[in-house]
Scaffold this motif. Structure first.
Motif, short mmCIF file in Angstrom:
data_model
loop_
_atom_site.label_atom_id
_atom_site.label_comp_id
_atom_site.label_asym_id
_atom_site.label_seq_id
_atom_site.Cartn_x
_atom_site.Cartn_y
_atom_site.Cartn_z
N MET A 12 -41.74 -31.40 -19.86
CA MET A 12 -42.43 -30.64 -18.75
C MET A 12 -43.56 -30.44 -18.51
SD MET A 12 -40.57 -26.61 -18.05
CE MET A 12 -41.82 -25.69 -18.56
N ILE A 13 -44.21 -30.44 -17.49
CA ILE A 13 -45.67 -30.65 -17.41
C ILE A 13 -46.00 -29.28 -16.90
CG2 ILE A 13 -47.32 -31.37 -15.33
CD1 ILE A 13 -44.85 -33.44 -14.63
N ASP A 14 -47.39 -28.98 -17.66
CA ASP A 14 -47.94 -27.82 -17.56
C ASP A 14 -48.66 -27.48 -16.22
OD1 ASP A 14 -47.68 -27.05 -20.25
OD2 ASP A 14 -49.65 -27.74 -20.99
N LYS A 15 -49.29 -28.12 -15.63
CA LYS A 15 -49.88 -27.84 -14.12
C LYS A 15 -49.48 -29.03 -13.42
CE LYS A 15 -53.89 -25.89 -12.01
NZ LYS A 15 -54.22 -24.58 -12.34
N VAL A 16 -48.86 -28.75 -12.24
CA VAL A 16 -48.28 -29.81 -11.57
C VAL A 16 -49.30 -30.07 -10.38
CG1 VAL A 16 -46.44 -30.40 -9.75
CG2 VAL A 16 -45.90 -29.00 -11.91
N CYS A 17 -49.94 -31.23 -10.13
CA CYS A 17 -50.85 -31.63 -9.17
C CYS A 17 -50.08 -32.33 -8.03
CB CYS A 17 -51.72 -32.60 -9.49
SG CYS A 17 -52.87 -33.01 -8.11
N ILE A 18 -50.25 -31.89 -6.75
CA ILE A 18 -49.47 -32.22 -5.69
C ILE A 18 -50.08 -32.85 -4.64
CG2 ILE A 18 -47.92 -31.55 -3.83
CD1 ILE A 18 -46.80 -29.15 -5.66
N ALA A 19 -49.94 -34.17 -4.33
CA ALA A 19 -51.04 -34.77 -3.48
C ALA A 19 -50.36 -34.56 -1.95
CB ALA A 19 -50.78 -36.40 -3.59
N THR B 161 -50.35 -24.61 -10.01
CA THR B 161 -50.13 -25.88 -9.07
C THR B 161 -51.71 -26.22 -8.74
OG1 THR B 161 -48.17 -25.09 -8.17
CG2 THR B 161 -49.21 -27.02 -7.16
N SER B 162 -52.18 -27.47 -8.72
CA SER B 162 -53.38 -27.88 -7.91
C SER B 162 -53.01 -28.76 -6.97
CB SER B 162 -54.36 -28.33 -8.91
OG SER B 162 -53.64 -29.78 -9.54
N PHE B 163 -53.60 -29.11 -5.81
CA PHE B 163 -53.77 -29.80 -4.76
C PHE B 163 -54.48 -31.02 -4.46
CE2 PHE B 163 -51.50 -25.78 -4.17
CZ PHE B 163 -50.08 -26.11 -3.89
N LEU B 164 -53.94 -31.90 -3.83
CA LEU B 164 -55.23 -32.97 -3.40
C LEU B 164 -54.63 -33.16 -1.87
CD1 LEU B 164 -57.08 -35.27 -3.96
CD2 LEU B 164 -55.22 -36.79 -4.40
N GLY C 84 -41.09 -30.33 -4.21
CA GLY C 84 -41.74 -31.23 -4.99
C GLY C 84 -42.20 -30.92 -6.25
N TYR C 85 -42.77 -29.32 -6.32
CA TYR C 85 -43.08 -29.04 -7.74
C TYR C 85 -42.17 -28.97 -8.65
CZ TYR C 85 -44.43 -25.12 -10.98
OH TYR C 85 -44.39 -24.49 -11.77
N ASP C 86 -40.79 -28.54 -8.19
CA ASP C 86 -39.71 -28.57 -8.94
C ASP C 86 -39.24 -29.96 -9.89
OD1 ASP C 86 -39.33 -25.82 -9.48
OD2 ASP C 86 -37.74 -25.88 -7.61
N MET C 87 -39.29 -30.85 -8.69
CA MET C 87 -39.01 -32.17 -9.18
C MET C 87 -39.98 -32.54 -10.05
SD MET C 87 -36.00 -32.66 -7.76
CE MET C 87 -35.32 -31.18 -7.21
#
Lengths: 359, 359
Positions: A1-8, A35-38, A319-322
């Motif tokens: 499991m990832i700690d912080k999800v980065c979403i582009a 979550t962080s975003f690009l 996307g976050y969940d996946m």
């Protein structure tokens, strides 16, 4: 499991571009704070929108590009003109370069699929991608794939789809062994094409630990929610999806026109408004917005082009969940079993011949 | 046009047999008085039911047989056990022997199709039968074929389906040039399988006088009623039909449960009851009961196995229309044009070669 999800995010995709993508991300952030975003796209348009959402701005970066794939571009045109420089491509490249865990775009499906294949490549031993849709059912939700990535599929490819769909279902529905059905037709003795029958045989034989294969299902089983994952090739899957959407719209239209016809029915509508709102809510396409591209070495989510901010937020959260529960790793696990079972199947099939040769 | 239509009924077909078939015929007779009936089945069960409907009895004959195809029989079993002696077979044989203009059965689809092919044979130059369904749409009704007679179809067979479907539409909708669409998927550049593209090319080129070919349609166009006739092969057609049925049932279920939940919504339902009845009426599957078997040398109608008398009456009336306005002749007319166009196409394609040879 990832700690912080980065979403582009392909900020320029969809009918509305950043005007929907930025507020959509802001909504998603309130529900998924880790979550962080690009944002990839035209900085001059993205920046002011981002400034209106300080919480979002605090966890976001912008990668500027002038180039955007248009909704009407053919995949080949999009690839030629947008490769290495469009917002769509650069969002995918962020996933490829592991700077983001998932890419979300509301841009055109054909272009996104072509670029995803080109940029991210396929997972080892999977030769066809699939688009998985989340389908509201009487039991809750099911996953249906392929709803239109490619046309036709042989038995091995259908088995791959079952493996990928059940990996997605394990994450989405949080169950260990999702039930899986192969879409087929119910006319006796002409039941199904050869590859569907063969896929059923393989799925039974290989007894995947990560799925509970239930055999064939028919079109009306989808809405019933008879199984968690419905597997079919992209032509019939796309037709099933669009036909269901069309039928839902048609009934909604009937209902609207019937309820608006007389004074009494209008009053009745007002009294039962809460019930209609519940129904509307259940059928709200924004809640299940987002197709998942499966089979690629990276997670890609396609949002409806016409989605509003609430709808785009659903795609972002999907996307976050996946990404967070590592869809790709789960697919690979299933796939390792598939290959082992195939190898074992081949070994047992060749054993008698070897025994014969030895005698 | 035929003066008096004689309809052969498989009295033992369906979940209820003569208990539905006889009253169903009685209802149909009130609306189509220029009809006579041949009931095939167990006389001991048919006779008392017929006696209860003197008007019907006056225009009916009974052909007795003890043998009935069961709903669960496989087509091969049905053929082996029921050939030349089952009520289903004998009803078809009445059509073959020109003692009846059309046969209607609520028996099992696979068996009825197998027996129809075997007993009636195909029309010349048509190699595959199709089942055409009548689909309620926002514009009224459309015809969709094939919904499950066979699986897969090449370009020529799809063109045959278009010819047959438009012949049926000319009768059913009483229009000279029904619009026709080929069902396809909307993903750019992977648009459609080869045979669908090739069928589109042929339909454009051959410019049938009896149809207005509109190119490709997608799943959601069916419910919109974008075209009068939607053509596809049996696998995707069956999946589209069942998926739409499932979606309609699903929404009905949502609606029922939402409206029954609170006191206010129940009152609202009562006030708007007329509106809901209109909706129910629009979605009443009994009104569009009946699949038409196309491509055979004789008209055969399949009623839903679970139809009640009202539903069975719809299938009988559909059969009446198809016989009275001579569906088979209309198909043959279209087919003659198709063959001429194909021959002309081939001639023009071979012309340069001939010119070359002559020079």
């Amino acid at each position: 499991m990832i700690d912080k999800v980065c979403i582009a995010l392909d900020a320029m995709g969809g009918d509305h571009g950043p005007e929907v993508v930025v507020p959509g991300a802001a909504i998603a952030l309130t529900r998924k704070p880790d979550t962080s975003f690009l944002f990839v796209g035209d900085e001059a348009r993205i920046r002011p929108l981002l400034d209106a959402h300080p919480n979002l701005a605090a966890v976001s970066e912008i990668q500027h590009t002038d180039v955007a794939v248009r909704m009407e571009d053919k995949p080949s045109v999009a690839l030629r003109q947008g490769r290495r420089r469009s917002s769509m491509w650069l969002a995918l490249e962020a996933v490829k370069g592991r700077r983001a865990h998932v890419a979300v775009s509301a841009g055109n499906t054909g272009a996104l699929m072509a670029m995803s294949r080109f940029c991210l490549r396929m997972l080892p031993d999977i030769d066809r991608p699939a688009i998985a849709a989340i389908w509201p059912t009487l039991r809750g939700e099911s996953i249906v794939l392929d709803v239109g990535a490619t046309i036709g599929a042989d038995a091995k490819q259908l088995v791959d789809f079952a493996v990928m769909g059940s990996a997605m279902a394990r994450i989405l529905f949080d169950i260990e062994r999702p039930t899986v059905g192969l879409l087929n037709v119910g006319v006796e003795e002409i039941k199904g094409v050869e590859q569907v029958k063969e896929a059923a045989r393989l799925l039974k034989e290989q007894a995947f630990p990560g799925m509970d294969f239930r055999g064939f299902v028919e079109g009306d089983d989808i809405g019933k929610g008879s199984v968690d994952v419905v597997v079919t090739e992209g032509f019939s899957g796309n037709i099933a999806l669009k036909t269901a959407e069309g039928t839902a719209r048609q009934i909604g239209e009937y209902l609207r026109s019937a309820l608006g016809r007389t004074f009494l029915s209008k009053i009745g509508y007002l009294l039962a408004k809460h019930a209609f709102d519940t129904l509307k809510d259940k059928m709200d396409p924004r809640k299940v917005n987002g197709g998942v591209f499966l089979g690629l070495d990276g997670v890609v989510i396609k949002s409806h082009g016409g989605a509003d901010a609430e709808g785009f937020a659903s795609a972002v959260e999907l996307g976050y969940d996946m990404a967070r529960y590592d869809l790709t790793a789960k697919i690979l696990q299933g796939h390792v079993h598939e290959r082992a079972a195939m190898a074992a199947g081949m070994a047992s099939a060749t054993e008698p011949a070897l025994a014969e040769a030895a005698s």
